[in-house]
Structure formats: C-alpha cells, structure tokens
Design an enzyme around this catalytic site. Sequence first.
Site, PDB file in Angstrom:
ATOM      1  N   ASP A 216      31.232  28.348  38.228  1.00  0.00           N
ATOM      2  CA  ASP A 216      30.009  29.137  38.077  1.00  0.00           C
ATOM      3  C   ASP A 216      29.982  29.877  36.742  1.00  0.00           C
ATOM      4  OD1 ASP A 216      32.022  30.934  38.612  1.00  0.00           O
ATOM      5  OD2 ASP A 216      30.797  32.226  39.887  1.00  0.00           O
ATOM      6  N   ASP A 294      44.518  36.658  41.651  1.00  0.00           N
ATOM      7  CA  ASP A 294      44.196  37.413  40.428  1.00  0.00           C
ATOM      8  C   ASP A 294      44.716  38.850  40.498  1.00  0.00           C
ATOM      9  OD1 ASP A 294      42.302  37.757  42.413  1.00  0.00           O
ATOM     10  OD2 ASP A 294      40.576  37.752  41.070  1.00  0.00           O
ATOM     11  N   SER A 325      33.977  35.671  46.792  1.00  0.00           N
ATOM     12  CA  SER A 325      34.248  37.049  46.390  1.00  0.00           C
ATOM     13  C   SER A 325      33.055  37.722  45.721  1.00  0.00           C
ATOM     14  CB  SER A 325      35.441  37.077  45.433  1.00  0.00           C
ATOM     15  OG  SER A 325      35.147  36.324  44.293  1.00  0.00           O
TER      16      SER A 325
END
Length: 450
Positions: A216, A294, A325
């Site tokens: 994305d 992350d 998320s």
Amino acid sequence: MVKKISLVLWGVVLFVAWNALILFFLWTRPQSFSDHSHLTEEVIRLAQDAEVELERQKDLLHQIYRYSALWTRRKADEAKKHHLSAAAASAKPSTAAPLSRRSQISPDATLPVVVIACDRSTVRRCLDKLLHYRPSKERFPIIVSQDCGHEETARVIASYGDAIMHIKQPNLSDIPVPTDHRKFQGYYKIARHYRWALSQVFRTFKYQAAILVEDDLEVAPDFFEYFQAIFPHLLADPGLWCISAWNDNGKEQMVDVAHPELLYRTDFFPGLGWLLLSDLWDELEPKWPKAFWDDWMRQPEQRQGRSCIRPEVSRTMTFGRKGVSHGQFFDQYLKFIKLNDRFVPFTQMDLSYLKKEEYDRSFLAQVYGAPELRVEELQGNQRRELGTVRVQYTTRDSFKAFAKALGVMDDLKSGVPRAGYQGIVSFLYRGRRVYLAPPSDWTGYDPSWS
Ligand SMILES: *[C@@H]1O[C@H](CO)[C@@H](O)[C@H](O)[C@H]1NC(C)=O
C-alpha cells in the site's frame, strides 16, 4: 395465501416501527435534529472507539509477548551460558557487535526491492510507480512476495510478467495463538511472511541488501536515487542499521517542502520503505518474533543503539486503508504525510555530514545553540525574530504534552519518540524550525517511557 399477506403486513409494521424508532431517536437528541451527518459521525466514532480498544489490547499482548520472550531467553542463558544473547541484552549506544560481512559488501551491490503483498489488488499502484521511477532493472530488481493466496492479487502481480519476480509464501495455515489473541492472527501472519520473504532474499537468492516496501506504499520520483546515494554511507557507518524513506512527522505543514534534500539520523525505526543489509538479517533471523515485528525492532535488545537515516520529506506514502494495523491510524495521520515530488540528485551530493561523529557535532550544536521558547509562545506565534527555536522537555509527560500541543507524534516506543534522535524531534511549526529536545545533559532513553 392469508399467511403470506399477514407476513407482508408484519413486515410493513416492523419497517414502520423501526423507522419511527430511528426518527424518535433523532428527534429526542439535542442539536442533532438539524445535523444530518450527526448519526454518521456517531457511528464512525463508535467504530473508532472499537479500533482504539483493539490497539490497546494489541499493546497489552505485545507486552506479555515481550516479557515471555525475555523470560525464555533468561532460561536459555542459564542453561547454556549463551554469551551472545547476554551481550545483546546489555546493549549500550554505538557498541553494536562488529558486523562481519558488512565490509565485504560493494557500494554497487544489487538492491532488490521486495514488495510485501497479501490480498490488496491495489498493489498495482505500488508496482506501477516503482517501475515508472526505477532507473535500472539490473540494479533494482523487483520481487513481489505474496502471502494470503488471494487470487485476484495474484493475477494482478502475474500481469507484470517478466518485469517483476513473483514469489509466494507457501504456508497459508493459521498460526496457533491463544484464543484471546485470535484477533491478532494478522500480526502473526505478517511476521511469518516477513521472515519467509527475507529468508528467500538473503538465503536463497543471496542478495546482500534489500529494500522493503509494502503493497500500500507509493514511492516518490527520487526513491531509488535516495537509497542508492545513502547506501555507501550505511556500509561505512556501523552506527547505522537502516535507511528509511519515511518521516513519521512528515505531514505537509510540518516539513520544509522547499528543502527536500534534508536528511537526518533517527533512533526510531521508521520502516515503511526501508533498506537493510544481509548481516542484519543474520543477526535478527534466529530470534525473529512471532508477531509485531516492527515494535520488536524498536526494542533496545534489537536496536543496540543504532540509528537509521530518514528524510525531511517522505519518499513513500501509504494509500491503503484496508489492513490489519491501519484504519483509524490512516485516517488521522498516515493520509496527511507529504510525498516528496521534487527529484533531489542525492548521488551527486556530498552526504558525509551524515557520519555519526560529524552529524552529532553539527546537529547537537544547532539544536542546543537555538534559543529556548515556551510552547505557549510558539502557539501564540511570538518572538518570530528568533528563527529556529528549541522547546525543552524533561519528563515523559512533558514530552507528551508538548508533542500533542505542537502536533508531532506523541507516542514512544521503548522510550524513543518517532523520528527522534538523541531524544530530539525536529519539525516545522507555523513555518519555523522547532527542536523538541531534552536538556543538553541527556544521557539516554528510558525504555519505561511509553
Ligand atoms: C505452517 O505454519 C504452521 C503455523 O505456524 C506450522 O505449525 C506448520 O508446521 C507450518 N507448516 C509447514 C509445512 O511449514
């Protein structure tokens, strides 16, 4: 027949009653009568509350996960006197373990772009921009790693033919997680996918570095130029462990769009279009987490005092809302990130100022040489003649309050503010440069600040 009619009648009665109920609900609410969008807003707010709650639960799970990982490691240490992980746990800034293979990597090494894809056919937008701006297909091969087995997305990727390489994560099974963590299944799958994709890139294809991009993300015209130019500096500087295309405080009004050539060091791992070396993968792979990779990267045990390079103006932006998320995070923040639109010839520029010693000297002098101003004075647009100014925070709460007041990201991961370097966050506020900074005798991050 009679039964059918009565059924229809009942249907009509129910329909009318339902609408009457809604009308009644709207009429009895103060202010809402004249505001048609109110109900919609209410529904959106409810949805957002649910998302906030999910995010909170994610944090909680993350903490549990972290402690259990620590505990497991401690047990392993006791059993085997595993000196390596013990050294990693007692990380001090700038004492990263010597990176064995780093010195052997050529500044001209191939830099594959690995696109992490799942079930979003909008990956097309990501791929189109990458192909459009790519200066060389030899230097920057594109590998799309697809998880999730989504057919439409697979067709989109396949339609690029030989222009890209399409690999598929083979294990589509659910990952066993405790029942109350089922809603985080997506995070587990993402971590599994990253692990698999990175292992393909570094073990199977034996590349020495890779640029990671998600499906994305849209890239800027000088995305490749940016990575290509900074790459040799990453190789030469053991205090760096990544190059990122992302500025966490990259909203349009908060960055100097007239100076897209500005670069920074940051202690916060930004992700979102980032480059890593194979030896970092050697280090991370054996302990790669099951989920939330992350935030795991942002823990001191992994970061070990190392920094990333990040730009003033982001070289990626995210266009997707759908995802495990994003959602509210996208609506409130991600969609305002300014994507750089001016090509900066980084490879023609002298970037030696980024080297730690030189950068620390000049950047810290700039920050602590700037006059101090209070948040209220800034908000009131006072003392403009001062030019660049510094706002000082001393506690977690004052950081959060000032960050919020000035519109910068106020969350901390393992004590590090987004885009921060040695506790300092640099941004534009009402057209002037501001450093939100701790006192000059700052000695290090406090991981308990969250
Ligand atoms: C696929 O993943 C599941 C869950 O992580 C694991 O239990 C299983 O062994 C994996 N299968 C293969 C073939 O790797």
